[in-house]
Enzyme design. Structure first.
Site, mmCIF file in Angstrom:
data_model
loop_
_atom_site.group_PDB
_atom_site.id
_atom_site.type_symbol
_atom_site.label_atom_id
_atom_site.label_comp_id
_atom_site.label_asym_id
_atom_site.label_seq_id
_atom_site.Cartn_x
_atom_site.Cartn_y
_atom_site.Cartn_z
ATOM 1 N N ASP A 1 0.990 -0.944 0.319
ATOM 2 C CA ASP A 1 0.075 0.132 -0.545
ATOM 3 C C ASP A 1 1.111 1.472 -0.016
ATOM 4 O O ASP A 1 0.549 2.365 0.658
ATOM 5 C CB ASP A 1 -0.562 0.156 1.159
ATOM 6 C CG ASP A 1 -1.988 0.840 0.564
ATOM 7 O OD1 ASP A 1 -2.436 0.760 -0.174
ATOM 8 O OD2 ASP A 1 -2.013 1.125 2.258
ATOM 9 N N LYS B 1 1.851 4.402 -1.232
ATOM 10 C CA LYS B 1 1.637 5.710 -1.466
ATOM 11 C C LYS B 1 1.833 7.042 -1.059
ATOM 12 O O LYS B 1 2.470 6.833 -0.053
ATOM 13 C CB LYS B 1 -0.141 5.535 -1.953
ATOM 14 C CG LYS B 1 -0.627 5.638 -0.400
ATOM 15 C CD LYS B 1 -2.122 5.206 -0.735
ATOM 16 C CE LYS B 1 -2.689 4.900 1.089
ATOM 17 N NZ LYS B 1 -3.676 4.434 0.584
ATOM 18 N N ASN C 1 1.251 7.282 2.824
ATOM 19 C CA ASN C 1 2.272 6.796 3.798
ATOM 20 C C ASN C 1 3.523 7.325 3.909
ATOM 21 O O ASN C 1 4.365 6.163 4.220
ATOM 22 C CB ASN C 1 2.017 4.902 2.893
ATOM 23 C CG ASN C 1 0.487 5.003 3.495
ATOM 24 O OD1 ASN C 1 -0.021 5.786 4.002
ATOM 25 N ND2 ASN C 1 0.254 3.919 2.667
ATOM 26 N N ASP D 1 1.951 3.192 8.540
ATOM 27 C CA ASP D 1 0.802 2.588 7.752
ATOM 28 C C ASP D 1 1.133 0.881 7.226
ATOM 29 O O ASP D 1 1.579 0.895 5.620
ATOM 30 C CB ASP D 1 0.099 3.245 6.737
ATOM 31 C CG ASP D 1 -1.222 3.073 6.434
ATOM 32 O OD1 ASP D 1 -1.545 1.659 7.337
ATOM 33 O OD2 ASP D 1 -2.300 3.631 5.785
ATOM 34 N N THR E 1 -7.563 4.569 -2.537
ATOM 35 C CA THR E 1 -7.688 4.929 -4.181
ATOM 36 C C THR E 1 -6.533 3.604 -4.336
ATOM 37 O O THR E 1 -5.838 3.385 -4.169
ATOM 38 C CB THR E 1 -6.822 6.064 -4.754
ATOM 39 O OG1 THR E 1 -6.429 6.168 -5.926
ATOM 40 C CG2 THR E 1 -5.825 6.991 -3.270
HETATM 41 N N1 LIG Z 1 3.617 8.152 13.101
HETATM 42 C C1 LIG Z 1 3.232 9.596 13.150
HETATM 43 N N2 LIG Z 1 3.644 10.377 12.359
HETATM 44 C C2 LIG Z 1 3.424 11.492 11.815
HETATM 45 N N3 LIG Z 1 2.713 11.928 11.568
HETATM 46 C C3 LIG Z 1 1.386 10.427 11.105
HETATM 47 C C4 LIG Z 1 2.324 9.087 11.257
HETATM 48 N N4 LIG Z 1 1.206 8.952 12.015
HETATM 49 C C5 LIG Z 1 0.471 8.719 10.550
HETATM 50 N N5 LIG Z 1 0.236 10.232 10.248
HETATM 51 C C6 LIG Z 1 -0.695 10.949 9.787
HETATM 52 O O1 LIG Z 1 -1.575 10.093 10.164
HETATM 53 C C7 LIG Z 1 -2.217 9.982 8.606
HETATM 54 C C8 LIG Z 1 -2.673 8.473 8.533
HETATM 55 O O2 LIG Z 1 -2.109 7.881 8.790
HETATM 56 P P1 LIG Z 1 -2.667 6.445 8.231
HETATM 57 O O3 LIG Z 1 -1.787 6.249 6.604
HETATM 58 O O4 LIG Z 1 -1.316 5.092 8.845
HETATM 59 O O5 LIG Z 1 -3.458 5.922 8.712
HETATM 60 P P2 LIG Z 1 -4.593 4.757 8.301
HETATM 61 O O6 LIG Z 1 -6.068 4.862 9.086
HETATM 62 O O7 LIG Z 1 -3.932 3.684 8.244
HETATM 63 O O8 LIG Z 1 -4.624 5.584 6.378
HETATM 64 P P3 LIG Z 1 -5.312 4.831 5.840
HETATM 65 O O9 LIG Z 1 -7.437 4.734 5.628
HETATM 66 O O10 LIG Z 1 -4.954 5.474 4.400
HETATM 67 O O11 LIG Z 1 -4.657 2.516 5.800
HETATM 68 C C9 LIG Z 1 -0.888 9.658 7.532
HETATM 69 O O12 LIG Z 1 -1.173 10.215 6.343
HETATM 70 C C10 LIG Z 1 0.092 11.359 8.460
HETATM 71 O O13 LIG Z 1 -0.534 12.449 8.228
#
Ligand SMILES: Nc1ncnc2c1ncn2[C@@H]1O[C@H](COP(=O)(O)OP(=O)(O)OP(=O)(O)O)[C@@H](O)[C@H]1O
Length: 542
Positions: A258, A260, A263, A276, A335
């Protein structure tokens, strides 16, 4: 008797005891009842096979079985890690030629830290252990916040995932993968500089929590929205770092699947860290690709309606992409733009699928939008599935619009091709030696100056992240009730064993001795830094 059988019989005994108790509480039931009980027991002995257990009993038994398995797996793992730390210390002391007295001091120090670690593991972390500063990200299953740990005033990123949503969307299979890879990347050799460090993971009745290092530079999606395109030099730097990051993940036997811009996070110094790992999978297992399931409804629908088609001019395409970008990032489906066709097609896939995604990101950095972007997810999906027909035209258009060097164009086309002929299939060296990367010092990449260095005013500066409204008052945390009070059901099974504590983080947070000082007493930054000293690692892991 095997464990399942034992569990079944244990649950049965318990059930019978409860029934006996109920019955003893009822008046006017004497000898007849006792006889009936004896009769029941005999019947059980003879017709053991025919007993139907209630759904609740079976679920509880299964949950107990999983708990026991998880308990022993984690016990053996932590014993091994403890052994590894001891061996590592011995090896380093040999290398440093320490005298016997010095060695004894070091051994005693390590023993003390191990004891502190064991003690600290008993401390229960909950959402209440952290103070929320701000929401910094949102995803399909929850949100990410900048938080402060009350105990030590340190800042972390807290990712909170909604268990019910994961069950509803059949995503529990991926619950463990993110925690596992993040935990696996922290070992005696320290934390992997390319992967966001995980310090703790825990859960309450409704949510899973990952407490990670806060990466303050924001994500690459935000940078791309801000700058539209990057120069070839900047692209070279970010793509080279992404290649090394992915290679380090592949070396841990994981595929990200994944990758992108959302991430790819940017650290304080401007270097990349991957986050992620929710869709990350073990290299060996090759489970049913969930993305294929998600996009299944688009399969076979090759007739794209006129009104769904993406505008042809670059600026119109550009605007259309910008309009949709954030919406797509926060949607439940996400996406497919960056996903390799073999992952979408359930064809079976391996680590090469990550190299496809790198090709898509490289195109986006240079051209301004990803190659298969469209007005609708359906059209994007269609274009990726039919990439052999669609890509040549897309590349032609890009060349006409943007000044792409022949090396950049060639590398994109080497990434965006069949898995077997894709660059990287024969090893990462194949990518590293491509002419586009001429002049890149792969061994010292993390020490070179990045194109963008975040300007940060304080440790809590969140200016590189979007502004997110609080949706509602943060829900009060629901502590996991002790097992005696709360029934374990099938709902809990996918989440059993989620708790993780990073050795160094626990020591720092709860240990009475600042172990870094203790380790540091004989100029051992290099020698002992690898028990999780990130600075010394940055070069070492390249
Ligand atoms: N350790 C971190 N430090 C700073 N920002 C973070 C961190 N982890 C995540 N983020 C922010 O939060 C956003 C979402 O995090 P992440 O992609 O891990 O969440 P998700 O719920 O798994 O999203 P997805 O639905 O894309 O899988 C990231 O794009 C980033 O901007």
């Amino acid at each position: 008797m095997n464990v399942e059988r034992k569990l079944e019989s244990l649950s049965l005994q318990q059930q019978q005891q409860e029934e006996q108790q109920d019955e003893s509480e009822q008046p006017n039931q004497g000898v007849e009842d006792e006889e009936e009980e004896e009769y029941d027991e005999e019947e059980y002995e003879e017709e053991e096979e025919d007993i139907n257990f209630s759904k609740e009993t079976l679920e509880a038994a299964m949950a107990t079985k999983v708990s026991i398995e998880q308990y022993y797996t984690s016990l053996f793992k932590s014993l091994k890690e403890r052994d590894d730390r001891r061996c590592f210390l011995e090896k380093k002391m040999e290398e440093l030629n320490l005298r016997e007295e010095q060695k004894s001091v070091k051994r005693r120090e390590l023993d003390k830290k191990e004891t502190e670690y064991i003690k600290s593991r008993r401390i229960r972390l909950t959402g209440h252990s952290f103070e929320s500063i701000r929401i910094i990200g949102r995803g399909a299953f929850g949100e990410v916040r900048l938080v402060k740990m009350k105990k030590n005033n340190k800042f972390f990123a807290m990712k909170k995932l909604d268990k019910s949503k994961m069950i509803e969307k059949h995503q529990t299979i991926h619950v463990r993968s993110e925690r596992d890879i993040l935990a696996d990347s922290n070992n005696i050799h320290g934390s992997n500089p390319w992967i966001v460090s995980l310090y703790y993971s825990f859960q309450d009745a409704n949510f899973l929590y990952l407490i990670m290092e806060y990466v303050p530079g924001g994500d690459m999606m935000t940078q791309l929205i801000k700058y539209d395109t990057f120069t070839e030099d900047a692209t070279r730097f970010y793509i080279a770092e992404t290649v090394l990051a992915l290679h380090s993940i592949h070396k841990l036997s994981y595929i990200h699947r994944d990758i992108k811009p959302d991430n790819l996070l940017i650290d304080q110094k401007g270097h990349i860290k991957v986050s992620d790992f929710g869709l990350c999978t073990g290299l060996q297992t090759n489970r049913v690709p969930t993305l294929a399931e998600i996009y299944k409804k688009y399969e076979g629908d090759n007739n794209i309606r006129e009104e769904d088609q993406t505008p042809q001019s670059r600026s119109a395409r550009f605007d259309s992409w910008k309009r949709q970008r954030r919406v797509l990032a926060y949607s439940n489906v996400g996406t497919p733009d960056y996903t390799a066709p073999e992952v979408l097609m359930k064809d079976g896939y391996s680590a090469e699928c990550d190299w496809w995604s790198v090709g898509v990101i490289m195109f986006e950095m240079l051209v301004g939008y990803p190659p298969f972007c469209s007005e609708s997810i359906r059209e994007t999906y269609h274009k990726i599935m039919n990439w052999k027909q669609t890509l040549p035209k897309i590349m032609e258009e890009a060349k006409a619009e943007v000044n792409l060097s022949p090396e950049a164009q060639d590398l994109i086309e080497r990434f965006l091709t069949d898995p077997m002929t894709r660059i990287g299939f024969n090893g990462v060296e194949e990518i590293q030696s491509h002419p586009f990367f001429k002049g890149v010092d792969w061994r010292r990449l993390r020490e070179t100056r990045p194109p963008i260095i975040p300007q940060l005013s304080s440790p809590t500066d969140t200016s590189n992240f979007d502004h997110y409204e609080e949706e509602q008052q943060p829900e009060p945390m629901q502590p996991v009730q002790s097992k005696s009070r709360r029934k374990i059901t099938s709902f809990d099974i996918p989440f059993i064993g989620y708790t993780y504590r990073n050795f160094d983080a626990m020591r720092d947070a709860f240990g009475s001795v600042n172990s870094r000082d203790a380790f540091g007493s004989i100029n051992s930054r290099e020698a002992f830094g690898s028990i999780n000293n990130r600075d010394s690692l940055q070069g070492a892991n390249m």
